[in-house]
Design an enzyme around this catalytic site. Structure first.
Site, PDB file in Angstrom:
ATOM      1  N   TYR A   1      -3.236   5.186  -1.852  1.00 55.67           N
ATOM      2  CA  TYR A   1      -3.025   4.219  -0.785  1.00 55.67           C
ATOM      3  C   TYR A   1      -4.254   3.306  -0.648  1.00 55.67           C
ATOM      4  O   TYR A   1      -4.128   2.101  -0.442  1.00 55.67           O
ATOM      5  CB  TYR A   1      -2.771   4.983   0.513  1.00 55.67           C
ATOM      6  CG  TYR A   1      -2.271   4.150   1.663  1.00 55.67           C
ATOM      7  CD1 TYR A   1      -1.054   3.478   1.574  1.00 55.67           C
ATOM      8  CD2 TYR A   1      -2.985   4.051   2.853  1.00 55.67           C
ATOM      9  CE1 TYR A   1      -0.579   2.741   2.636  1.00 55.67           C
ATOM     10  CE2 TYR A   1      -2.517   3.305   3.917  1.00 55.67           C
ATOM     11  CZ  TYR A   1      -1.309   2.662   3.805  1.00 55.67           C
ATOM     12  OH  TYR A   1      -0.846   1.920   4.862  1.00 55.67           O
TER      13      TYR A   1
ATOM     14  N   ARG B   1      -4.429  -0.841  -0.968  1.00 55.72           N
ATOM     15  CA  ARG B   1      -4.919  -1.741   0.070  1.00 55.72           C
ATOM     16  C   ARG B   1      -6.164  -2.505  -0.352  1.00 55.72           C
ATOM     17  O   ARG B   1      -6.509  -3.524   0.240  1.00 55.72           O
ATOM     18  CB  ARG B   1      -5.235  -0.939   1.335  1.00 55.72           C
ATOM     19  CG  ARG B   1      -4.016  -0.282   1.926  1.00 55.72           C
ATOM     20  CD  ARG B   1      -4.282   0.159   3.325  1.00 55.72           C
ATOM     21  NE  ARG B   1      -5.473   1.001   3.407  1.00 55.72           N
ATOM     22  CZ  ARG B   1      -5.908   1.532   4.530  1.00 55.72           C
ATOM     23  NH1 ARG B   1      -5.283   1.305   5.650  1.00 55.72           N
ATOM     24  NH2 ARG B   1      -6.973   2.304   4.540  1.00 55.72           N
TER      25      ARG B   1
ATOM     26  N   CYS C   1      -0.596  -2.704   9.653  1.00 52.83           N
ATOM     27  CA  CYS C   1      -0.597  -1.825   8.481  1.00 52.83           C
ATOM     28  C   CYS C   1      -1.684  -2.197   7.489  1.00 52.83           C
ATOM     29  O   CYS C   1      -2.481  -1.351   7.085  1.00 52.83           O
ATOM     30  CB  CYS C   1       0.762  -1.847   7.807  1.00 52.83           C
ATOM     31  SG  CYS C   1       2.029  -1.111   8.833  1.00 52.83           S
ATOM     32  N   HIS C   2      -1.715  -3.448   7.079  1.00 54.70           N
ATOM     33  CA  HIS C   2      -2.681  -3.818   6.047  1.00 54.70           C
ATOM     34  C   HIS C   2      -3.438  -5.083   6.397  1.00 54.70           C
ATOM     35  O   HIS C   2      -4.019  -5.733   5.539  1.00 54.70           O
ATOM     36  CB  HIS C   2      -1.986  -3.947   4.694  1.00 54.70           C
ATOM     37  CG  HIS C   2      -1.185  -2.721   4.359  1.00 54.70           C
ATOM     38  ND1 HIS C   2       0.152  -2.637   4.592  1.00 54.70           N
ATOM     39  CD2 HIS C   2      -1.556  -1.519   3.869  1.00 54.70           C
ATOM     40  CE1 HIS C   2       0.591  -1.433   4.252  1.00 54.70           C
ATOM     41  NE2 HIS C   2      -0.426  -0.736   3.815  1.00 54.70           N
ATOM     42  N   GLY C   3      -3.389  -5.483   7.669  1.00 49.91           N
ATOM     43  CA  GLY C   3      -4.281  -6.506   8.175  1.00 49.91           C
ATOM     44  C   GLY C   3      -3.937  -7.952   7.880  1.00 49.91           C
ATOM     45  O   GLY C   3      -4.821  -8.807   7.878  1.00 49.91           O
TER      46      GLY C   3
END
Lengths: 417, 172
Positions: free
Chosen positions: A296, A300, B136-138
């Site tokens: 993960y 990201r 979640c991921h900005g």
């Protein structure tokens, strides 16, 4: 290591059966007479631990399925029903949920053991690649199972993971709709996830059978990485030696498993998953289960959707190429001083990525994840091929037997002093 | 010798090939329903449309309605928000699109509330551009629902909608 069976049936029934279906001889050769190197350490008990966990997960899973309802309006309640009403339901569910964590803990140790001792090298390439498939099937099964309780984390994990496929150019959105059976995660999704979560462990069993078959063709690697040369002197029969050692290993492992299940059953879970799925609200901080965190973090770390998804899948699959990326002829890290250091740095990097995967994707965390992700790929694609070429390895022992007598000689000297 | 056998297919060969071809078609015909059943079914496809009454939404407020199982944001924009959406140089946008192309009336912004990265629901009035922020991921979106920073590749999608009356819209 395979050859004509040494099995001699004792009873007349066994003789009768053996002429029609030689299953007793097959079991005897595989799990009794099968020669295992004398010098195996406890890192080699994780194969048996993993087999145990697979059976444990299937057993607890099948009985949980007798009480669970895969329907969006009932799923969450049926989990609470299992927790409160079903006889021993709480124990069974906590065993299954923590069992998944223990399964992954064991598989990670098993994988790192293979990396340290070069177990993926010739002639065990197929054995190793089958292992990577097993790991993939485990990840799929774990993810599908996590969706079933239909909590907030379940729902949003399903959303994020299925949307990974929307990154594929042109056909991405159609594939996502096909996977979901709709335009968002909903009842068709839950229904099929349950069906597949029940199916995959049996496919897993089939790949495990191939994995064990391949292992029994090549024989086990061992801490020296030197192949068995003299079966008489350098191996002991699987039963009782490996059987008993594995049983002890499973016992110790069970202590940790039982501690998790009975004392801190929710330690590895997320409180948000005790809130029923709400398609209109995303929890402020969503994270996967701990065993997916390193991957993960890689996802990201990359500020581009498609490239992030590609990096994620590459990170999972790249170990399959290890037999060809690691060009060194020497298997065991014992005789590879530089590789040994690189290995431990790699382990720390993986744990670091796991830590970063649980942190918010911003500022110093994001930059650290980028550095560590880069190192992850650097280790496989640059470091290992170069080390194989330039590393000055230490001399390997002539044979397993000579390495054992050398250690014993040292030990005896020490005893005499 | 072998050339001759290749050059002259006999009746047996034709039967083999015909049988093989039929079997292939049959397998294909069987696999198709097995795969196609996973696609959205008739009940999912039966497009429900949603009507939204705008009178209750005060300036600055964002209302979330559900359409096709997904959230849709209906945002009553303030004058300042409209100005900030309109006064952006298009070349600074990752997915350039003029605000006028995204709204039918400048006061009302209607977008599907699903982050174009991995499908989370962004939070309104948050983030650097005061539009939305995805937890979640900005990813951050501006007051026109356009992607401004973060991993999301494109702007929040504008669904098909029509003004039934001045104060009511129909989505879908």
């Amino acid at each position: 290591m395979s050859g004509p069976s040494k099995f001699t049936p004792k009873s007349s029934f066994a003789r009768w059966l053996e002429r029609r279906l030689p299953i007793l001889g097959f079991m005897y050769d595989s799990f009794v007479a099968y020669p295992t190197p004398k010098n195996l350490n406890y890192m080699w008990t994780f194969g048996a631990i993993l087999s145990f966990m697979l059976v444990a997960q299937i057993l607890t899973g099948v009985v949980l399925a007798m009480h669970y309802t895969p329907e969006t309006t009932l799923a969450f309640e049926s989990i609470e029903h299992i927790m409160r009403d079903v006889n021993w339901g709480m124990f069974l569910r906590y065993s299954h949920a923590n069992g998944a964590s223990m399964f992954f803990l064991a598989v990670y140790i098993h994988i790192f053991r293979g990396m340290y001792y070069g177990s993926y090298k010739e002639p065990r390439e197929v054995l190793w690649i089958l292992g990577v498939f097993i790991f993939l099937a485990m990840m799929a099964t774990g993810f599908l199972g996590y969706v079933l309780p239909w909590g907030q984390m379940s729902f949003w994990a399903a959303t994020v993971i299925t949307n990974l496929f929307s990154a594929i150019p042109v056909v991405g959105n159609s594939i996502t709709a096909w996977l979901l059976g709709g335009y968002s995660v909903d009842n068709p999704t839950l229904n099929r996830f349950f069906a597949l979560h029940y199916l995959l462990p049996f496919i897993l069993c089939a790949i495990v059978a191939l994995h064990v078959w391949a292992l029994h063709v090549t024989g086990q690697n061992n801490p020296t990485g030197v192949e068995v040369k003299d079966v008489e002197k350098e191996t002991v029969p699987f039963t009782p030696f490996a059987t008993m050692k594995d049983a002890f290993g499973i016992g110790v492992f069970l202590v940790v498993y039982a501690w998790l299940t009975f004392f801190v059953p929710n330690y590895l879970g997320h409180p948000d998953n005790y809130i029923e799925a709400n398609p209109l609200v995303t929890p402020p901080h969503i994270v996967p289960e701990w065993y997916f965190l390193p991957f993960y973090a890689v996802l990201r770390a990359i500020p581009n959707k498609l490239l992030g998804v590609i990096a994620l899948f590459l990170a999972v699959l790249i170990p399959a190429a290890l037999p060809w990326l690691d060009t060194s002829k020497v298997k065991s890290a014992r005789y590879r001083p530089w590789f040994r250091k690189a290995f431990w740095i790699f382990v720390v990097v993986c744990i670091g990525l796991g830590y970063l995967g649980a942190q918010p994707a911003e500022g110093v965390y994001l930059w650290s994840a980028r550095i560590l992700s880069t190192y992850y790929f650097f280790h496989f694609l640059v470091l290992l091929p170069l080390l194989g070429k330039y590393e000055k390895t230490r001399p390997e022992p002539e044979s397993i037997a000579s390495s054992i007598s050398a250690t014993h000689a040292v030990a005896e000297d020490a005893a005499h002093v | 010798m072998s050339d001759e056998t290749i050059a002259q297919p006999n009746r047996r060969d034709i039967l083999y090939i015909a049988t093989g071809a039929m079997a292939t078609v049959a397998v294909g015909g069987m696999v198709w329903p097995l795969l196609e059943q996973m696609n959205p079914d008739a009940s999912t496809l039966a497009l429900a449309s949603t009507e939204v009454d705008l009178t209750a939404i005060i300036p600055g407020q964002i209302v979330t309605v559900k359409w096709r199982g997904k959230p849709v944001f209906v945002r009553h924009r303030t004058a300042a928000e409209i100005a900030s959406a309109e006064n952006v140089q298009l070349d600074v946008l990752p997915d350039p699109e003029a605000d006028s192309k995204r709204v039918q009336k400048p006061d009302w912004l209607v977008v599907i509330g699903v982050c174009t990265h991995l499908g989370c629901i962004p939070i309104g009035h948050e983030g650097e551009f005061d539009g939305w922020f995805c937890p979640c991921h900005g990813s951050t979106y501006d007051t026109s629902g356009r992607i401004r920073s973060g991993p999301a590749p494109s702007n929040l999608e504008v669904p098909k909608y029509t003004f039934v009356t001045d104060t009511k819209i129909k989505i879908g």
